[in-house]
Write a protein that holds these residues in place. Structure first.
Motif, PDB file in Angstrom:
ATOM      1  N   UNK A 138      12.679 -53.974  11.461  1.00 40.91           N
ATOM      2  CA  UNK A 138      11.531 -54.714  12.006  1.00 40.91           C
ATOM      3  C   UNK A 138      10.283 -53.844  12.037  1.00 40.91           C
ATOM      4  N   UNK A 139      10.470 -52.558  12.377  1.00 38.97           N
ATOM      5  CA  UNK A 139       9.332 -51.637  12.360  1.00 38.97           C
ATOM      6  C   UNK A 139       8.793 -51.479  10.945  1.00 38.97           C
ATOM      7  N   UNK A 140       9.708 -51.397   9.963  1.00 41.63           N
ATOM      8  CA  UNK A 140       9.288 -51.264   8.568  1.00 41.63           C
ATOM      9  C   UNK A 140       8.525 -52.488   8.097  1.00 41.63           C
ATOM     10  N   UNK A 141       8.986 -53.662   8.487  1.00 43.28           N
ATOM     11  CA  UNK A 141       8.278 -54.893   8.115  1.00 43.28           C
ATOM     12  C   UNK A 141       6.865 -54.879   8.681  1.00 43.28           C
ATOM     13  N   UNK A 142       6.742 -54.494   9.951  1.00 43.53           N
ATOM     14  CA  UNK A 142       5.415 -54.430  10.586  1.00 43.53           C
ATOM     15  C   UNK A 142       4.521 -53.405   9.907  1.00 43.53           C
ATOM     16  N   UNK A 143       5.128 -52.310   9.437  1.00 44.13           N
ATOM     17  CA  UNK A 143       4.358 -51.242   8.792  1.00 44.13           C
ATOM     18  C   UNK A 143       4.034 -51.556   7.337  1.00 44.13           C
ATOM     19  N   UNK A 144       4.681 -52.572   6.781  1.00 47.35           N
ATOM     20  CA  UNK A 144       4.389 -52.967   5.406  1.00 47.35           C
ATOM     21  C   UNK A 144       5.313 -52.415   4.357  1.00 47.35           C
ATOM     22  N   UNK A 145       6.403 -51.746   4.768  1.00 49.15           N
ATOM     23  CA  UNK A 145       7.336 -51.256   3.757  1.00 49.15           C
ATOM     24  C   UNK A 145       8.329 -50.265   4.314  1.00 49.15           C
ATOM     25  N   UNK A 146       9.397 -50.059   3.560  1.00 49.94           N
ATOM     26  CA  UNK A 146      10.424 -49.109   3.955  1.00 49.94           C
ATOM     27  C   UNK A 146      11.682 -49.324   3.148  1.00 49.94           C
ATOM     28  N   UNK A 147      12.636 -48.435   3.366  1.00 48.40           N
ATOM     29  CA  UNK A 147      13.888 -48.456   2.611  1.00 48.40           C
ATOM     30  C   UNK A 147      15.052 -48.242   3.568  1.00 48.40           C
ATOM     31  N   UNK A 148      16.076 -49.061   3.453  1.00 52.21           N
ATOM     32  CA  UNK A 148      17.325 -48.871   4.188  1.00 52.21           C
ATOM     33  C   UNK A 148      18.440 -48.683   3.164  1.00 52.21           C
ATOM     34  N   UNK A 149      19.253 -47.650   3.374  1.00 58.70           N
ATOM     35  CA  UNK A 149      20.400 -47.380   2.504  1.00 58.70           C
ATOM     36  C   UNK A 149      21.651 -47.359   3.360  1.00 58.70           C
ATOM     37  N   UNK A 150      22.601 -48.231   3.050  1.00 57.11           N
ATOM     38  CA  UNK A 150      23.872 -48.273   3.762  1.00 57.11           C
ATOM     39  C   UNK A 150      24.960 -47.615   2.912  1.00 57.11           C
ATOM     40  N   UNK A 151      25.658 -46.663   3.500  1.00 59.61           N
ATOM     41  CA  UNK A 151      26.703 -45.956   2.774  1.00 59.61           C
ATOM     42  C   UNK A 151      28.041 -46.638   3.069  1.00 59.61           C
ATOM     43  N   UNK A 152      28.570 -47.287   2.067  1.00 58.81           N
ATOM     44  CA  UNK A 152      29.806 -48.043   2.180  1.00 58.81           C
ATOM     45  C   UNK A 152      30.978 -47.188   1.703  1.00 58.81           C
ATOM     46  N   UNK A 153      31.938 -47.790   1.042  1.00 53.97           N
ATOM     47  CA  UNK A 153      33.106 -47.080   0.528  1.00 53.97           C
ATOM     48  C   UNK A 153      33.802 -47.977  -0.477  1.00 53.97           C
ATOM     49  N   UNK A 154      34.423 -47.372  -1.482  1.00 53.33           N
ATOM     50  CA  UNK A 154      35.209 -48.176  -2.414  1.00 53.33           C
ATOM     51  C   UNK A 154      36.396 -48.826  -1.707  1.00 53.33           C
ATOM     52  N   UNK A 155      36.736 -48.308  -0.522  1.00 49.84           N
ATOM     53  CA  UNK A 155      37.765 -48.953   0.281  1.00 49.84           C
ATOM     54  C   UNK A 155      37.402 -50.377   0.654  1.00 49.84           C
ATOM     55  N   UNK A 156      36.117 -50.696   0.624  1.00 50.94           N
ATOM     56  CA  UNK A 156      35.677 -52.046   0.978  1.00 50.94           C
ATOM     57  C   UNK A 156      36.061 -53.076  -0.079  1.00 50.94           C
ATOM     58  N   UNK A 157      36.276 -52.624  -1.312  1.00 54.42           N
ATOM     59  CA  UNK A 157      36.649 -53.548  -2.396  1.00 54.42           C
ATOM     60  C   UNK A 157      38.035 -53.257  -2.947  1.00 54.42           C
ATOM     61  N   UNK A 158      38.601 -52.093  -2.601  1.00 52.03           N
ATOM     62  CA  UNK A 158      39.941 -51.731  -3.053  1.00 52.03           C
ATOM     63  C   UNK A 158      40.685 -51.068  -1.896  1.00 52.03           C
ATOM     64  N   UNK A 159      40.909 -51.824  -0.807  1.00 50.46           N
ATOM     65  CA  UNK A 159      41.484 -51.217   0.392  1.00 50.46           C
ATOM     66  C   UNK A 159      42.960 -50.875   0.246  1.00 50.46           C
TER      67      UNK A 159
END
Length: 257
Positions: free
Chosen positions: A134-155
């Motif tokens: 929400x802060x990024x939207x108000x500021x006009x831009x930003x980047x979010x990176x979520x670190x997942x795992x191959x376990x999410x698709x091959x558990x």
């Protein structure tokens, strides 16, 4: 535009959870080398402060260590407010903190353990993304990176709560990419097996045998090999990339069994 897209992060404020060890530490140093001011957050504040000092000594960049248990919303709120009060903005958020305790059988998974795994791997990233996004939207831009795992698709059978949480993180990545569009880009990295400090507890002979059969590159990843994907997504080099999850796994999730 230049022929080579810019991977620089000058004047950017980057917050990395789980940033004092493993892949998070590698990303923190890489971002600092590319000009970012880095906030290292994890449950152990002393480790965060020490890592921040090491980053500044090695790169000359400003770095700050903050203790934060991402499984607790109050800690997430405090992390976001502390960084915003100190620097006035957050340009890059990397939700990297995670945990995957093993168990012998499913009935050994207590309600407390189940909740803890989902809190750290999914609930915390949601809260931080909501606050910072929400802060990024108000500021006009930003980047979010979520670190997942191959376990999410091959558990595997011994990581089911973790795999469930990371699968949810994948869904959250795609949803936030739409929810925060068009100004904030949200993407994910899906690592396979990396030889970080966590791998010190592995049966390496068994892992190497499995790698020969199940990983096309026939080895685990070295921690520094996460950096290319992270810099791409954090920088303007990926200016037309959102809602994408990049697999960095030596090919292990394809045809996994």
């Amino acid at each position: 535009m230049p022929a080579t897209p810019p991977f620089r992060l000058d004047d950017k404020i980057a917050v990395i959870t789980g940033g004092s060890r493993g892949l998070g530490r590698e990303m923190a140093f890489a971002f600092a080398e590319q000009g970012a001011t880095v906030v290292v957050a994890s449950r152990k504040e002393d480790s965060c402060i020490e890592t921040a000092k090491e980053i500044t000594a090695a790169t000359g960049a400003t770095a700050l260590g903050i203790g934060c248990h991402v499984g607790k919303w109050a800690d997430c709120d405090r992390l976001a407010s502390t960084v915003l009060e100190r620097f006035g903005k957050i340009d890059v958020l990397v939700n990297n903190a995670g945990m995957s305790p093993l168990y012998d059988k499913l009935t050994d998974v207590s309600e407390e353990l189940f909740n803890k795994v989902l809190d750290v791997n999914l609930k915390g990233p949601f809260r931080l993304s909501a606050l910072v996004g929400e802060q990024m939207v108000s500021a006009g831009g930003g980047v979010i990176i979520n670190v997942s795992s191959t376990g999410s698709v091959a558990p595997r059978g011994d990581i089911i709560p973790y795999a469930m949480a990371k699968s949810g993180l994948n869904a959250m990545t795609l949803g936030l990419a739409r929810g925060f569009s068009p100004t904030v880009r949200v993407n994910g990295i899906m690592p396979g097996p990396f030889l970080t400090d966590i791998s010190e507890a592995w049966d390496m002979e068994a892992f190497e045998r499995r790698a020969q059969n199940d990983i096309p590159l026939q080895r685990g990843g070295q921690p520094g090999e996460i950096v290319g994907a992270a810099l791409y997504l954090a920088s303007d080099a990926s200016s037309y990339t959102t809602g994408t999850i990049i697999k960095v796994d030596g090919g292990s999730a394809y045809g996994a069994h």
